[in-house]
Design an enzyme around this catalytic site. Structure first.
Site, PDB file in Angstrom:
ATOM      1  CE  LYS A  38      34.392  -1.720 -32.032  1.00  0.00           C
ATOM      2  NZ  LYS A  38      35.269  -0.572 -31.979  1.00  0.00           N
TER       3      LYS A  38
ATOM      4  CG  HIS B  60      26.471   2.664 -35.696  1.00  0.00           C
ATOM      5  ND1 HIS B  60      27.341   1.897 -36.539  1.00  0.00           N
ATOM      6  CD2 HIS B  60      27.402   2.977 -34.802  1.00  0.00           C
ATOM      7  CE1 HIS B  60      28.558   2.149 -36.387  1.00  0.00           C
ATOM      8  NE2 HIS B  60      28.735   3.093 -35.199  1.00  0.00           N
TER       9      HIS B  60
ATOM     10  CB  SER C 160      34.869  -6.289 -32.650  1.00  0.00           C
ATOM     11  OG  SER C 160      35.484  -4.959 -32.711  1.00  0.00           O
TER      12      SER C 160
END
Length: 146
Positions: free
Chosen positions: A31, A88, A118
């Site tokens: 995010k 990630h 988020s």
């Protein structure tokens, strides 16, 4: 960022993944603008060819190394150069050769407050990790895991 539990099943495959000097990596915490960054990088590297961009999804053009089932690892290894790869994962779980290669690395960050909000909203929308907890409880987990 705590990697998905299944990722650890493929940890050695990821750590030993052969990095090529012409690879392009987008590394982010979830995010933090990953998709925007991928799209910008891909378009820059392909002379802003929007017709070519529309011919395949961003996931096909820029696959994620650390999928929960490990399926992308072998597909990425067999892919023609240059490869566009996103992840990630934290640095300690990325391929060992990444920092010693000439591969391009684009690392995108975002304000932690915006990231946490988020991520919380994303988890609620996706019904991930039983997000019926309060934002305060989520923030406790977020700050303890980061």
């Amino acid at each position: 960022y705590a990697a998905p539990k299944n990722t650890y099943l493929y940890k050695d495959d990821i750590l030993n993944f052969r990095v090529r000097d012409d690879d392009v990596w987008v590394l982010t915490y979830p995010k933090c603008g990953t998709t925007w960054t991928q799209e910008m990088v891909w378009m820059i590297c392909h002379d802003a060819d929007s017709a070519l961009a529309r011919s395949a999804t961003i996931m096909d053009r820029f696959p994620m190394l650390d999928t929960p089932d490990g399926a992308e690892i072998s597909r990425l290894a067999a892919r023609a150069s240059p490869r566009y790869i996103k992840s990630h994962l934290p640095l300690c779980l990325l391929p060992r050769g990444l920092l010693h290669s000439k591969a391009k690395i684009i690392y995108t960050v975002r304000n932690p407050k915006d990231t946490s909000i988020s991520l919380y909203k994303f988890f609620q929308m996706m019904e991930i990790r039983h997000m019926d907890s309060s934002f305060e409880d989520f923030m406790f987990y977020f700050t303890e895991q980061t």
